[in-house]
Design an enzyme around this catalytic site. Structure first.
Site, PDB file in Angstrom:
ATOM      1  N   THR A  28       0.840  -1.201   0.000  1.00 13.56           N
ATOM      2  CA  THR A  28       0.000   0.000   0.000  1.00 13.56           C
ATOM      3  C   THR A  28       0.877   1.255   0.000  1.00 13.56           C
ATOM      4  OG1 THR A  28      -1.749  -1.184   1.180  1.00 13.56           O
ATOM      5  CG2 THR A  28      -1.759   1.234   1.347  1.00 13.56           C
ATOM      6  N   THR A  31       4.597   4.545  -3.305  1.00 10.63           N
ATOM      7  CA  THR A  31       5.798   3.947  -3.898  1.00 10.63           C
ATOM      8  C   THR A  31       5.468   2.583  -4.483  1.00 10.63           C
ATOM      9  OG1 THR A  31       7.052   5.071  -2.171  1.00 10.63           O
ATOM     10  CG2 THR A  31       8.250   3.489  -3.532  1.00 10.63           C
ATOM     11  N   GLY A 103       2.888   2.004   8.318  1.00  8.12           N
ATOM     12  CA  GLY A 103       1.609   2.376   8.890  1.00  8.12           C
ATOM     13  C   GLY A 103       1.184   3.794   8.602  1.00  8.12           C
ATOM     14  N   GLY A 105      -0.001   4.765   6.024  1.00 11.50           N
ATOM     15  CA  GLY A 105      -1.270   4.652   5.321  1.00 11.50           C
ATOM     16  C   GLY A 105      -2.306   3.860   6.097  1.00 11.50           C
ATOM     17  N   GLU A 111      -0.760  -5.489   5.780  1.00 13.25           N
ATOM     18  CA  GLU A 111       0.579  -5.480   5.193  1.00 13.25           C
ATOM     19  C   GLU A 111       1.489  -6.448   5.933  1.00 13.25           C
ATOM     20  OE1 GLU A 111       1.493  -1.339   5.588  1.00 13.25           O
ATOM     21  OE2 GLU A 111       1.167  -0.948   3.457  1.00 13.25           O
TER      22      GLU A 111
HETATM   23  O1  DER Z   1       1.379   2.481   5.330  1.00 16.05           O
HETATM   24  C1  DER Z   1       2.446   1.990   4.903  1.00 16.05           C
HETATM   25  O2  DER Z   1       3.219   1.286   5.568  1.00 16.05           O
HETATM   26  C2  DER Z   1       2.816   2.296   3.493  1.00 16.05           C
HETATM   27  O3  DER Z   1       3.719   1.381   3.004  1.00 16.05           O
HETATM   28  C3  DER Z   1       3.231   3.725   3.401  1.00 16.05           C
HETATM   29  O4  DER Z   1       3.509   4.294   4.628  1.00 16.05           O
HETATM   30  C4  DER Z   1       4.353   4.059   2.497  1.00 16.05           C
HETATM   31  O5  DER Z   1       3.773   5.060   1.748  1.00 16.05           O
HETATM   32  P1  DER Z   1       4.484   5.850   0.578  1.00 16.05           P
HETATM   33  O6  DER Z   1       5.119   4.824  -0.319  1.00 16.05           O
HETATM   34  O7  DER Z   1       3.334   6.577  -0.086  1.00 16.05           O
HETATM   35  O8  DER Z   1       5.472   6.756   1.244  1.00 16.05           O
END
Ligand code: DER
Length: 231
Positions: A28, A31, A103, A105, A111
């Site tokens: 998620t 990236t 976390g 997101g 995950e």
């Molecule tokens: O929530 C998560 O762990 C996601 O991997 C996230 O935090 C990474 O988000 P980004 O790739 O938009 O920085």
């Protein structure tokens, strides 16, 4: 966050590890989204894989790019999981080398389930995520009824918990699992493995964002290429 070009290089490089017949954990965030889009293009060129999304967002994007989806109870295992992170410890001499905070997101429960179930788990990141020690707040997903009790227990552990407020919704963020998120400031975390164990033991905690000893590699997108860290 970091540059989109760097994120894209990391995501696309990770997607190159995928072989025909793979079951792929789909992470998620922005990236990993580059990896998901690259997988969609590879499927258009004939790649035959199935994906297991780690969030509603990942599922929506995977469907949009044409990745056939499956689920954990349908497959015999996951060959590769690709996921982002908010922090990656980049300190080869430290025992915490390769530890993650995830976390941002609020997707870290599913995950961690998918990332740890995979035979191989690779992180995709831009340089802004690299750190020599973890000191960012740790997201803790909690049962809704538990948020005050867990906040009290986190305070006993030296943490200061804040209920994550939603941006375009009144009240708190509610996760895909129907739970709430406490962002917990511990200051510098010198023993992420020990803290992870304590957090996991708290009643009411569904999952926390410390991923210690689970990543196999990190692809770091730079402005002119990709650096790889192997653990
Ligand atoms: O929530 C998560 O762990 C996601 O991997 C996230 O935090 C990474 O988000 P980004 O790739 O938009 O920085």
């Amino acid at each position: 966050g970091g540059s989109d070009a760097a994120k894209r290089r990391a995501g696309e490089r990770a997607a190159e590890e995928i072989e025909n017949g793979f079951v792929v954990g789909l992470g998620t965030g922005s990236t990993t989204a580059h990896a998901i889009r690259a997988i969609g293009r590879a499927i258009d060129d004939g790649l035959d894989i199935r994906g297991i999304p780690t969030s509603f967002q990942a599922r929506q994007l995977a469907l949009a790019v044409g990745i056939p989806l499956t689920s954990l109870d349908t497959v015999d295992g996951i060959d590769l999981a690709i996921d982002g992170a908010d922090r990656v410890v980049d300190a080869p001499d430290a025992t915490a080398h390769g530890a993650l905070i995830k976390g941002g997101g609020a997707a870290h429960a599913r995950e961690k389930l998918v990332d740890t179930a995979a035979d191989r788990f690779v992180v995709v990141a831009d340089p802004s995520k690299l750190t020599d020690r973890l000191e960012r707040s740790v997201p803790v997903e909690v049962l809704p009824d538990a948020h005050t009790v867990v906040a009290d227990r986190l305070a006993e552990l030296g943490g200061e918990a804040t209920l994550r407020a939603a941006e375009q919704k009144d009240g708190p963020v509610v996760t895909d699992n129907g739970n709430l998120v406490l962002d917990c400031e511990f200051g510098p975390i010198d023993d992420p493995d020990g803290l992870a164990t304590r957090l996991s033991g708290l009643p009411g905690v569904v999952e926390h964002g410390l991923f210690v000893g689970v990543a196999d590699a990190t692809y770091v997108g730079t402005d002119d290429g990709v650096d790889v860290r192997r653990y």
